[in-house]
Design an enzyme around this catalytic site. Structure first.
Site, PDB file in Angstrom:
ATOM      1  N   SER A  23      -1.548  -4.641  -3.399  1.00  0.00           N
ATOM      2  CA  SER A  23      -2.132  -3.474  -4.077  1.00  0.00           C
ATOM      3  C   SER A  23      -2.276  -3.709  -5.574  1.00  0.00           C
ATOM      4  O   SER A  23      -2.912  -2.919  -6.267  1.00  0.00           O
ATOM      5  CB  SER A  23      -1.266  -2.243  -3.813  1.00  0.00           C
ATOM      6  OG  SER A  23       0.086  -2.494  -4.166  1.00  0.00           O
ATOM      7  N   LYS A  80       8.992   7.225  -1.609  1.00  0.00           N
ATOM      8  CA  LYS A  80       9.314   5.921  -2.195  1.00  0.00           C
ATOM      9  C   LYS A  80      10.552   5.365  -1.519  1.00  0.00           C
ATOM     10  O   LYS A  80      11.401   6.122  -1.042  1.00  0.00           O
ATOM     11  CB  LYS A  80       9.616   6.059  -3.697  1.00  0.00           C
ATOM     12  CG  LYS A  80       9.465   4.770  -4.476  1.00  0.00           C
ATOM     13  CD  LYS A  80       8.036   4.576  -4.939  1.00  0.00           C
ATOM     14  CE  LYS A  80       7.847   3.299  -5.717  1.00  0.00           C
ATOM     15  NZ  LYS A  80       6.523   3.249  -6.338  1.00  0.00           N
ATOM     16  N   PRO A 125       3.787  -2.207  -0.933  1.00  0.00           N
ATOM     17  CA  PRO A 125       4.582  -3.024  -1.858  1.00  0.00           C
ATOM     18  C   PRO A 125       4.877  -2.318  -3.181  1.00  0.00           C
ATOM     19  O   PRO A 125       4.187  -1.376  -3.557  1.00  0.00           O
ATOM     20  CB  PRO A 125       3.709  -4.258  -2.109  1.00  0.00           C
ATOM     21  CG  PRO A 125       2.366  -3.953  -1.551  1.00  0.00           C
ATOM     22  CD  PRO A 125       2.404  -2.655  -0.827  1.00  0.00           C
TER      23      PRO A 125
HETATM   24  N1  PHE Z   1       3.413   0.331  -5.658  1.00  0.00           N
HETATM   25  C1  PHE Z   1       2.444   1.336  -5.293  1.00  0.00           C
HETATM   26  C2  PHE Z   1       2.547   2.472  -6.327  1.00  0.00           C
HETATM   27  O1  PHE Z   1       3.547   2.646  -7.015  1.00  0.00           O
HETATM   28  C3  PHE Z   1       2.759   1.874  -3.940  1.00  0.00           C
HETATM   29  C4  PHE Z   1       1.788   1.700  -2.794  1.00  0.00           C
HETATM   30  C5  PHE Z   1       1.053   0.561  -2.579  1.00  0.00           C
HETATM   31  C6  PHE Z   1       1.642   2.759  -1.910  1.00  0.00           C
HETATM   32  C7  PHE Z   1       0.168   0.481  -1.530  1.00  0.00           C
HETATM   33  C8  PHE Z   1       0.779   2.667  -0.838  1.00  0.00           C
HETATM   34  C9  PHE Z   1       0.039   1.524  -0.649  1.00  0.00           C
HETATM   35  O2  PHE Z   1       1.618   3.231  -6.483  1.00  0.00           O
END
Ligand code: PHE
Length: 352
Positions: free
Chosen positions: A152, A83, A119
């Site tokens: 996402s 992260k 994101p």
């Molecule tokens: N914000 C997403 C999560 O917490 C993170 C993520 C998005 C990771 C797209 C990879 C690709 O799960």
């Protein structure tokens, strides 16, 4: 917080590596936490916001990266947990955003594939485009215009929706949401999409939102009933769905809850480990956050790195409902909290 406390935070976290960069031109701090690369390269979103202090930002990135390890392990997906937190200074000038993101992209690239990002709270697909200028090919969820799979948020919402259906099945013996009252806390890219899915399934949806512009859009634009964030805890409902920031389930809020179950997208909803027990004692069914909020991360990573079709990604995301049903069954059979049951699945996958 003293030095020793910061060190203790990292020691207790038990992850692999933390990278800390001070961005001199803006005064922002960039933290990248690589919690585990056991199942594959670390992956996780980039969270960008202001924090009360440096330590709060560090604590957040550590917890969030561990959450990513849990999410991928429960889903049986070949990625580890990572992260990023970009802690913005109070006087941050939005004109400096692109420069900051480009320098951050360079840092991601320097990691050479140990870490992939996407994101999260405070960043969008368009931000991923900018990070990818120097950070490619380690940046997921760029905009579709730039060849990415886009935000996402919608896939995360679909996974949470499947989890809410599985929760209704567990509570009432039917997965139908018709007439069920669901309160969604937060209408960002996940909560906002979830509201639409729930409304289409004829649920009685309510929402809370602190940001006035978004609140007005959902209230007046879409005609959905809104309640003040604080009152959301006290309102009787079937499902409470936290989709904003973490720590909302705690010693103060849990005694107030009037819901049958909690199932939402926010990361790290439990403030402390004891909060899982508190929910259990109150007879509130809790869908562990990391077991149900992985939809975006797995759909986007699956499509961009593993060659999944959109249909394949959708079916993997819907599978979250079945995984949650397994967790509910395991918790009931063993007389343990759903959080403990989900963690057992994580341990089995990581050690298996
Ligand atoms: N914000 C997403 C999560 O917490 C993170 C993520 C998005 C990771 C797209 C990879 C690709 O799960």
């Amino acid at each position: 917080m003293k030095h020793q406390d910061t060190q203790a935070l990292i020691k207790e976290w038990a992850g692999e590596e933390v990278i800390i960069r001070f961005d001199q031109p803006t005064g922002a701090w960039i933290f990248i936490a690589l919690h585990s690369t056991k199942l594959g390269p670390a992956a996780g979103g980039t969270r960008m916001k202001q924090y009360p202090d440096w330590q709060a930002a560090l604590a957040d990135v550590l917890r969030l990266s561990a959450g990513m390890t849990n999410k991928f392990a429960v889903a049986g997906f070949p990625r580890g947990g990572g992260k990023t937190v970009i802690a913005l200074p109070t006087d941050f000038d939005p004109a400096d955003r692109a420069g900051l993101l480009r320098r951050y992209g360079m840092l991601v690239r320097q990691l050479g594939g140990l870490y992939f990002t996407g994101p999260d709270v405070g960043t969008t697909a368009e931000d991923m485009d900018v990070i990818a200028e120097l950070g490619a090919p380690y940046v997921h969820a760029r905009s579709q215009l730039n060849g990415g799979a886009g935000s996402s948020g919608p896939a995360t919402a679909l996974g949470v929706f499947a989890a809410i259906e599985a929760t209704c099945q567990q509570l009432y013996g039917t997965a139908s949401l018709a007439g069920r009252r669901v309160i969604v806390q937060g209408t960002g890219s996940v909560g906002g999409t979830l509201l639409g899915l729930l409304a289409s399934a004829d649920a009685e949806v309510w929402f809370s939102e602190i940001e006035p512009g978004a609140r007005s859009y959902f209230q007046h634009g879409l005609g959905l009933p809104c309640i003040p964030t604080e009152e959301a805890y006290d309102m009787p409902c079937d499902i409470f769905a936290p989709c904003a920031l973490g720590g909302v389930l705690n010693a103060q809020t849990i005694p107030r809850l009037q819901c049958r179950a909690v199932a939402g997208a926010a990361n790290n909803q439990l403030e402390t480990a004891a909060d899982a027990e508190r929910l259990h004692e109150r007879g509130i069914l809790y869908a562990p956050d990391f077991a149900i909020n992985s939809g975006g991360a797995i759909a986007i990573t699956g499509r961009e790195a593993l060659g999944w079709s959109p249909e394949h990604a959708d079916s993997e995301v819907r599978h979250i409902g079945q995984t949650l049903a397994r967790i509910y069954a395991l918790a009931a059979a063993e007389g343990i909290t759903t959080e403990a049951a989900a963690r057992r699945l994580v341990t089995e996958t990581l050690n298996g």
